[in-house]
Design an enzyme around this catalytic site. Structure first.
Site, PDB file in Angstrom:
ATOM      1  N   HIS A 110      -0.644 -11.514  -3.542  1.00  0.00           N
ATOM      2  CA  HIS A 110       0.531 -12.187  -4.117  1.00  0.00           C
ATOM      3  C   HIS A 110       1.391 -11.194  -4.888  1.00  0.00           C
ATOM      4  O   HIS A 110       2.620 -11.239  -4.823  1.00  0.00           O
ATOM      5  CB  HIS A 110       0.108 -13.271  -5.117  1.00  0.00           C
ATOM      6  N   LYS A 138      -1.577 -12.496   5.882  1.00  0.00           N
ATOM      7  CA  LYS A 138      -2.925 -13.034   6.077  1.00  0.00           C
ATOM      8  C   LYS A 138      -2.779 -14.448   6.659  1.00  0.00           C
ATOM      9  O   LYS A 138      -3.501 -14.848   7.544  1.00  0.00           O
ATOM     10  CB  LYS A 138      -3.725 -13.078   4.781  1.00  0.00           C
TER      11      LYS A 138
END
Ligand code: PAF
Length: 281
Positions: A37, A149
């Site tokens: 993140h 991902k």
């Protein structure tokens, strides 16, 4: 960094920046932040005048038997991490402000949701498309950042942006991995020490797929067999091992010279993990 709970207030706060022609970059998250993140937030920081991050554990993208209640939440830690990246606004909306009473405007996630995680997690991509659409309406960013991902998620959102002609550019960022190759994920926190060691098997299996493909094998079923065999050394249950077209996310029949995405979903104990690798044929 300003922490804002009301979408309306965030909109007011961003109004002046918008009028001044400032570029707004947006990173939607479900919190429990990790380096993956933070890499998105750092890129947003580099490319925009204002950076907005949201933290909202979206109930609508979890199935009835999935981990919504248990999903890790750690707002204080997340705040500290985002401050270090110099995020301007952190939006932490309530469920009611995202889904007002009587909300029915669900977004069709489109054809790319038909494959991979789509059939395994019914309703998941509808939930993702709906919440991201809501968040885009609130933040009205010029650019939004997604990690690879969740490759299929990024593709579903790119497609939604196209279908709805939304004025936002989707920027995808590489998977961030631990030193042993495990893709960073908030769900890695569920793993026991022993499971964490076994979780290395995911990336090892993807590397094995790449090795087999690049040594000239062309049969998808044969490659899948090899990957499944490797994966089963470590994982308790395989959800899928697929070779798909990187644009449509549809399974390919044969390996050709074109790049192929090898995608895996499996369970280590009760934890479902996903990973993928783009392989040049
Ligand atoms: O990738 C996630 O964390 C979520 O699916 C997202 C994009 C924040 C939507 O809830």
């Amino acid at each position: 960094m300003k922490i804002i709970r009301s979408p309306k207030r965030l909109n007011q706060a961003l109004f002046r920046a918008r009028c001044q022609g400032k570029r707004i970059g947006f990173v939607p998250t479900m919190g429990s932040l990790h380096e993956g993140h933070l890499s998105l937030a750092r890129r947003a920081r580099k490319e925009n005048d204002i950076v907005v991050v949201s933290i909202f554990v979206n109930p609508d993208q979890f199935g009835p038997r999935e981990d919504f209640k248990r999903y890790p939440r750690d707002l204080k830690r997340d705040e500290a991490l985002l401050k270090r990246v110099r995020v301007d606004y952190l939006l932490v909306p309530s469920s009611r402000s995202i889904y007002p009473k009587g909300f029915r405007e669900f977004i069709n996630p489109g054809p790319r949701a038909r494959y991979l995680c789509g059939p395994k997690r019914p309703g998941h991509f509808r939930g993702v498309a709906t919440v991201v659409n809501r968040l885009f309406t609130i933040v009205q960013p010029q650019a939004a950042y997604f990690g690879l991902k969740d490759y299929q998620q990024a593709k579903v959102i790119e497609d939604m942006v196209q279908r709805f002609a939304l004025p936002v550019r989707i920027k995808t960022c590489p998977i961030v991995r631990e030193s042993d190759g495990l893709a960073m994920s908030s769900r890695n926190r569920y793993l026991s020490k022993k499971e964490r060691i076994l979780a290395r098997g995911l990336y090892q299996s993807l590397l094995e797929a790449r090795r087999v493909i690049q040594s000239g094998h062309r049969s998808v079923s044969r490659i899948k067999r090899v990957v499944r065999g490797r994966l089963l050394n470590d994982v308790s249950k395989i959800d899928y091992v697929e070779m798909v077209d990187p644009e449509s996310c549809a399974p390919v029949k044969r390996i050709t010279k074109r790049p192929v995405l090898v995608a895996i979903a499996c369970f280590i104990g009760t934890t479902r993990l996903i990973d993928n690798l783009l392989v040049k044929g």
